[in-house]
Every structure is written in C-alpha cells, then in structure tokens.
Enzyme design. Structure first.
Site, PDB file in Angstrom:
ATOM      1  N   GLY B  11     -15.055   2.173 -24.951  1.00  0.00           N
ATOM      2  CA  GLY B  11     -15.381   0.950 -24.221  1.00  0.00           C
ATOM      3  C   GLY B  11     -16.423   0.133 -24.961  1.00  0.00           C
ATOM      4  O   GLY B  11     -17.504   0.630 -25.277  1.00  0.00           O
ATOM      5  N   GLY B  13     -17.911  -2.731 -23.854  1.00  0.00           N
ATOM      6  CA  GLY B  13     -18.645  -3.648 -22.984  1.00  0.00           C
ATOM      7  C   GLY B  13     -20.135  -3.559 -23.293  1.00  0.00           C
ATOM      8  O   GLY B  13     -20.547  -3.034 -24.333  1.00  0.00           O
ATOM      9  N   PHE B  14     -20.954  -4.031 -22.381  1.00  0.00           N
ATOM     10  CA  PHE B  14     -22.397  -4.009 -22.626  1.00  0.00           C
ATOM     11  C   PHE B  14     -22.919  -2.587 -22.851  1.00  0.00           C
ATOM     12  O   PHE B  14     -23.739  -2.353 -23.731  1.00  0.00           O
ATOM     13  CB  PHE B  14     -23.153  -4.636 -21.450  1.00  0.00           C
ATOM     14  CG  PHE B  14     -22.992  -6.119 -21.380  1.00  0.00           C
ATOM     15  CD1 PHE B  14     -23.622  -6.932 -22.311  1.00  0.00           C
ATOM     16  CD2 PHE B  14     -22.222  -6.710 -20.394  1.00  0.00           C
ATOM     17  CE1 PHE B  14     -23.478  -8.308 -22.260  1.00  0.00           C
ATOM     18  CE2 PHE B  14     -22.066  -8.084 -20.332  1.00  0.00           C
ATOM     19  CZ  PHE B  14     -22.696  -8.891 -21.263  1.00  0.00           C
ATOM     20  N   VAL B  79      -7.256   4.959 -24.717  1.00  0.00           N
ATOM     21  CA  VAL B  79      -7.450   6.376 -24.439  1.00  0.00           C
ATOM     22  C   VAL B  79      -6.643   6.725 -23.198  1.00  0.00           C
ATOM     23  O   VAL B  79      -6.641   5.975 -22.215  1.00  0.00           O
ATOM     24  CB  VAL B  79      -8.949   6.677 -24.239  1.00  0.00           C
ATOM     25  CG1 VAL B  79      -9.158   8.098 -23.765  1.00  0.00           C
ATOM     26  CG2 VAL B  79      -9.708   6.404 -25.533  1.00  0.00           C
ATOM     27  N   GLU B 170     -20.142 -18.264  -7.899  1.00  0.00           N
ATOM     28  CA  GLU B 170     -20.001 -19.025  -9.146  1.00  0.00           C
ATOM     29  C   GLU B 170     -18.655 -19.731  -9.220  1.00  0.00           C
ATOM     30  O   GLU B 170     -18.567 -20.908  -9.585  1.00  0.00           O
ATOM     31  CB  GLU B 170     -20.163 -18.087 -10.351  1.00  0.00           C
ATOM     32  CG  GLU B 170     -21.601 -17.679 -10.597  1.00  0.00           C
ATOM     33  CD  GLU B 170     -21.745 -16.417 -11.452  1.00  0.00           C
ATOM     34  OE1 GLU B 170     -22.891 -16.042 -11.758  1.00  0.00           O
ATOM     35  OE2 GLU B 170     -20.710 -15.801 -11.804  1.00  0.00           O
ATOM     36  N   ASP B 299     -20.696   0.315 -15.673  1.00  0.00           N
ATOM     37  CA  ASP B 299     -20.013   0.158 -14.386  1.00  0.00           C
ATOM     38  C   ASP B 299     -19.231   1.400 -13.982  1.00  0.00           C
ATOM     39  O   ASP B 299     -18.896   1.567 -12.805  1.00  0.00           O
ATOM     40  CB  ASP B 299     -19.038  -1.032 -14.436  1.00  0.00           C
ATOM     41  CG  ASP B 299     -19.757  -2.368 -14.434  1.00  0.00           C
ATOM     42  OD1 ASP B 299     -21.003  -2.368 -14.359  1.00  0.00           O
ATOM     43  OD2 ASP B 299     -19.086  -3.414 -14.509  1.00  0.00           O
ATOM     44  N   ALA B 315     -25.219  -6.382 -16.334  1.00  0.00           N
ATOM     45  CA  ALA B 315     -25.366  -6.196 -17.773  1.00  0.00           C
ATOM     46  C   ALA B 315     -26.677  -5.505 -18.181  1.00  0.00           C
ATOM     47  O   ALA B 315     -26.655  -4.567 -18.986  1.00  0.00           O
ATOM     48  CB  ALA B 315     -25.214  -7.541 -18.482  1.00  0.00           C
TER      49      ALA B 315
END
Lengths: 419, 419
Positions: B11, B13-14, B79, B170, B299, B315
């Site tokens: 992964g 991501g952050f 994966v 948002e 997450d 994040a």
C-alpha cells in the site's frame, strides 16, 4: 421572436471554433455543437500520450470559452444526419433548423480498411485515445519490471510507431525521451534504456511534406535519440502479439498508429463527391456544391491549393477557413460578395524532441534548438488565441519547461488488467 | 548475496509511503507494492471530482518518488493473500518472502451491505471514482441544457450527497460553488444556479467529530451557499432514479456516496479479530497479534487512543504510524526495544468552500477565512513532504488559487452515453 439568422456550426475543433469566435457578438445566432464538451489543442495531444501533460492542460470546455458571448449557444450532442433541402440537422430523434450550416467535423484515425488493427494499435486523435496510449506505455514498463519471462519482457519493451509523419515522429521521439531519460532511474529489475523504439514508414523518407535535408536531419536526430527508423517498410499485419514490418515480425505490446486519418459521415450526409480520404470537395468559397448556405471546412474539406495541391490538415489552415466562412456569412447577410478563399501557407513545422525540431518556412529552413524554440513560441501564440488569461499561459509554459513527465498516472477501471 | 533484511510494504498511501521514506537509505531492502502506480493525495480528491484539479495535480508515480533510493523497489501489483507462518505474501501465482511485513492497504467505500447502490451512487476513494463523479456532474448540466422535459431537467439538476462527514461537506460545498458560481454564465436554456444540492446526514449534526458550534457554523455556511442540509434523515434506497431520504424520494441523476468506508481483505488474510469496519485490532506496537514482524497501519488498523477512542483515519495519523513502524523495525534490527505507539492529535480540520473552513485544535476553535487559509497552508505543507521540488509547489498553489474549475473535461469512451 428574433428574426436573426441562425448559424449552426458542427464541430468545435480549430475550424469550428474560429467560425464561432468571429461570429460572437455579431447580429446572428450561433449554435455550436460537438459530441465532446471540450476544445482540444490537438498539436500537443502526443504529450498527453507520453505523460508530459495532463488532458486539462490542452483542452478547455467549449462553453466556458463562449461564456460571455450571449449570441453563442453550445450543445454537447451528436449529429446523425442533415436535411439539406429542409435546412435542418438531425441528432437522433431531434432536429434543429439553420439558415447557415458549417460542417467542421474533422477527421478520425484511419486503418485503411484494417479496422481490426485498432484494438492492438490505438490512434491519437482525441483525449481518450491519448490516455489509452499513456496507460499502455506506462503499464508496459510496470509489467516488464514484474515479468520473469525474457520473451515477454522483450515484447513489453518493444515500441512500434507506424507512420513517419509529424505525429509519428513526435511520438517516437517522446517515447525515446520517456524510456531513455525520464524513467531511466525508476526501475530496479529492468533498464528502461533497453527499450527498442521502432518508427516504421512506408515511404522513402520521414516527414514527406518537408525538404529532403530536414527529413534527413529528423531521421538522424531520432537515431541519435535511440529510435530505429525503418523507411520503405510496409506494415502488413498488427495483432496483440506485435507488428509485421516489411519481412520482420516485431513482437510488441505497444504498437501506435500514426499512419492516416479519414473523414467519416460526410459522404453519407451530403451525398456529394468526396476524395479518397472522405473529404468533401468544396467550391472556391468553401461551400458545398449546390448549397451556398452550407460550408465544409478544416480537416473535413478537400480545398484546392494552387494547381495540384490541397490545403493541408493543419491548425492554421483550419483557422483561416473558419475566419473566411464567418466573413462570408456576414457578407451574405449584408448582400455583399466575397472573393474566393485563398490559403496562405506560413510553413511546416514538426518537433522531434526537447530542443530538436524542424521548420520549413516556404523554403527558409531552420532546424535544431532554434527551431524547437520557435515551435514552442508558435504553440504558445496559438494557445493564447484559445484561452485568454495570460496567467494561464505562464503556468503552461512553466509546466512545459520545468515539469518532466508529470502526468505519469495509470488510471481507469482496468488499470491492473493483464495484457 | 545480500544478507539484508527485506521489508515488504503493501500500500502506497500516506501510511505505507511514510514507512518506505523513513527506511530509504537505511540498511534494509524495502519492497513497496501497490495495485496502482501512484500515490494519491486523498484530502484533495474531492477537488478532482468537482473539476477544480486534474488527477496529475494530486497524484504522483510512486516509483519516481523513490527514483534515487536504491534500496527501495516499487512493484505495481495486487496482493491476494499472506502466508504468515511462511513469511510470504501471495499475488496471484507469484509469491515474495519477507522478514518484516507492513500492511497499509487502506479502506474502500462501504455501502453497509447495500452494494447495489454503488452503481447509482459512486464513492470517492480513488482517481477513477473521482473522474467518474466529475463526468456525471458535468454531464448532468449538459443533459439538462439539452432536455425538453421538465421532470428530467429537475432530476438532472438535483444533486444528493449522502454523509455529513468532512468528505460530504466538502463535496456539497464544492458542487454548490460549481453550480452557483463557476457555471453560472455558461448555459443558455438552463440556469445552473437553479440546481438543488441536498446533503443528507443520518446523525443529529454535520462533522460529528467537531464541537457543536463548528458543526452549526458549517451547516449555516452550507445553507448560505445554497445547500439543503437534512439532518437525522436515513437514506433507505438509492436507484438510478434517485434517493429515498427520510420520507422523501428525491429524483436525482447525481447521488454521491460519502457515508462510510470499510477495510477489505485483511480479516481473511490475517484471520485475526477486526472491528465492525474490518480494521485489524493491533497491539500497542501496531503489530499483528501473534506476529511481531507484521504490522498493520493507517486506515486498515484499529489503534486504541486513550480510554475509549480509536486513532482517526486521517493523513497525519497514518504518517505517524508509518514513521513509528519504520523506527520499530530499525530498533528490532539493532536489538533495541521500542516504547508503544502514542498518537499525537493535532486537531480536526474540514473545508466548506472557498474562504470557509473549520478547525478544532484540541479545543482551540477557528472558523471562516482564517481557518480556510490555515487549511490551505496545512495542505501545502503536507504536499511538500511528498513531492520535493519547490517549483512544483509554487505551480500547485498558483493553480489552486487562480484557476477556477480548470479541469472541466468529460472524457472516456462513454462520454456521450445517455443516462
């Protein structure tokens, strides 16, 4: 209530936009129809395909361009036919009357009857095709990095560009720069510099419209950049396994078609004579034979130039035709006559890679870095014509000069699909 | 030949990026695997959905970020399972051994069992979903302009956002700005300002994690911007015709799902306890119970925070966990112990629209334009952490501040498809 005449323009490329822009604010109603919502700056499309630019950097919503032009309406929709005598265009189960009609529908990729090649060898005429090519190119390197099979790896790292015109030359050069420079440090198990980039041209030289010495320079430049240029070689088959070029079969997962275009639909819609590429043969005022209120312009039109040439399918020519037809319509409304359309050819220009381009200004020839800078400035000049804010231009130039391969995204639902 | 330990990070991501960055240049081999080729700056994804930004402005090729880090290899691949005792990850018919494994696989949109809602109400977790939403929003206005049918027009101009968390707020705010400002002069037959934007939240207030007065401010701001906020209203059905909200059926071609996420796969892969959202309940050093060489972060992890809370899925939390785990791995290699992970909460922050945001810094509350500027600066600060060149940052800020809805492109093969 309005007694104003309605001008329907089909197609929001350079030709159609140029008509609508000149008629904006005039005493006519303009309806501009395109099946896409954006005007595309086609000359830089190859840079989307090679991950230099994002789609939104070379395409703008048509309706935002005419936001403040109250007499211009924009519709996103597809035209399916024309009733020339009834002065109506048809779109599915709907229709729209016109007083003047301008057909600026452009050209699409042509496989010269081999349409089954399209799946394995995408063309480069719109944003979807460009992002499709981008995905293929980037995935090829990813898959080669993952592969344990030498033959598969070779196939993934063979890139074949078919067609040695400006688009083919630009694509081959940009793929070479991608592989040999931008990606060179990014992989651990393959060396992207091992990529083979093959540019296949059926004719005896690259850039057929250019003088021989500029064609030679182009070929030598590409060869220096690592492109394998193959002239006089016909492509006789393309499958997902690769391409047959002359007597060789090149295994390749990445064949790109830059060999030809054709004009769809207009022969059926107008029932008038077209040339081999489907372009409508127009009168000297760019009107459709027999209909002086209907015009065909841009890539869709076969327009005589001098004794034995036709006006080339390039942006400046399309814009000249658009302006002429807008002027012609205004003249008709005023009861004035208009001299025949006269094409003014500024020159030919093609880019090979960063700091390498060729320009032929009616015999005055420029090549190398100076040509590249002129190419860049010419494009900026044309871009300014489309999108007014100077700030945006600065951003674009900045982005183009300093950001290398900034748009290397593999997206879409089949981002992971296997070849 | 190398005896270096291999750390596999799944992964990008952050959380995963933060592990790999801290281990870059260290005496370990890092293999970073993601099914996409790019790291996504998720907090600005909604701006792609509302045509403010292009995908390439908030996503960067993972491998280019680690271009100069020789000990980090990047693989694009999926994966499919883990052999915890054999210390191997599985991907289709291939496998890869590890000494340390970090699972940072993130979350996906959850429809709470109503997966058939997905077709009519896309979520907003990746670029494909964002460009899909963008296409739907822009096409809705185009189709309304074309429509002769008042009921269809109404349905096309009704926008429903489900979920009153930061993403829902948002989205609702950005759609309101799109309809009421950016598009307001672009159409001739419809007035985009007539669009209804409905934000439906099942709970008693918007932004549940925020203090009541900031939630109230958010609601009032959205209402000023023309959003119809409906609190305490459950969504009981969503089809292509619209959404049932409380007792009302709202006809709508544009329902956007921002109501929840869940963690896929990890329960099956690890066979360890997960919470209701599928998040793996980890030890105090973020390791998988029973396997001190396997970590779950971001997450995907259920991490205790204080007595009765879990670390939020934001994040900064993901990055803290990534850094912690990288440090933990280095400590293990040195034979040192590591204190338990301790989350440091800087605060909560959400944006409502241009010049309107709310921030709760552990009780110190800011709202309005000051909060918006802090929100902007905070994002720039985090973006700098990802993509080094300062030039690029300047460009991004420029683009964000001065370019309004510059990415209004409808692309893709079904760009013209009817609803």
């Amino acid at each position: 209530m309005s007694e104003r005449k309605r001008v329907v323009v089909v197609g929001a490329g350079f030709a159609g936009m140029s008509v609508a822009k000149k008629l904006a604010g005039k005493d006519v109603d303009v309806v501009l129809i395109d099946k896409r919502n954006h005007h595309l700056f086609q000359p830089l499309l190859y840079q989307v395909a090679t991950a230099d630019l994002s789609p939104a950097e070379i395409a703008w919503p048509v309706r935002s361009i005419f936001s403040r032009s109250a007499n211009v309406s924009v519709f996103m929709g597809e035209v399916t036919g024309i009733d020339l005598d009834g002065k109506r265009i048809i779109g599915g189960d709907r229709e729209l009357g016109y007083d003047f009609l301008v057909l600026a529908t452009g050209a699409v990729t042509s496989y010269f009857g081999k349409n089954h090649w399209a799946r394995a060898a995408p063309g480069l005429k719109n944003i979807s095709e460009a992002t499709d090519i981008r995905k293929r190119l980037l995935l090829a390197f990813e898959r080669a990095e993952n592969s344990e099979d030498e033959a598969e790896k070779r196939k993934l790292l063979n890139f074949v560009v078919v067609g040695g015109g400006p688009t083919g030359v630009e694509m081959a050069g940009a793929i070479a720069e991608l592989a040999k420079q931008a990606l060179s440090h990014d992989f651990r198990r393959i060396d992207p510099r091992d990529a083979n980039i093959i540019l296949a041209e059926g004719g005896p030289k690259l850039l057929a419209a250019f003088p021989d010495d500029l064609s030679d320079y182009t070929q030598k430049s590409l060869e220096t950049m690592g492109v394998d240029v193959r002239l006089g070689q016909q492509v006789s088959d393309i499958t997902v396994e690769g391409a047959k070029i002359g007597d060789d079969f090149i295994p390749s997962a990445n064949v790109i078609w830059a060999a030809g275009v054709e004009v769809p639909d207009l022969k059926d819609w107008t029932e008038k004579p077209v040339d081999r590429g489907g372009r409508v043969i127009v009168e000297s005022d760019l009107s459709l034979p027999g209909y002086d209120n209907v015009f065909v312009i841009g890539d869709a039109a076969h327009v005589k130039w001098g004794n034995d040439q036709t006006v080339p399918g390039i942006a400046p020519a399309a814009k000249q035709q658009g302006k002429y037809v807008a002027g012609r319509i205004l003249d008709v409304l005023k009861g004035q006559s208009t001299p025949p359309f006269k094409y003014s050819h500024a020159g030919n220009l093609a880019t090979i890679g960063r700091h390498r381009a060729v320009i032929d200004l009616n015999g005055f020839k420029i090549k190398g870095w100076l040509a590249w800078w002129i190419w860049g400035l010419a494009h900026i000049y044309f871009l300014i014509g489309i999108r007014a804010p100077a700030l945006v231009m600065v951003q674009w130039v900045w982005s183009y000069l300093f950001r290398k391969k900034g748009a290397r995204l593999i997206t879409g639902s089949d981002a992971q699909s296997k070849p």
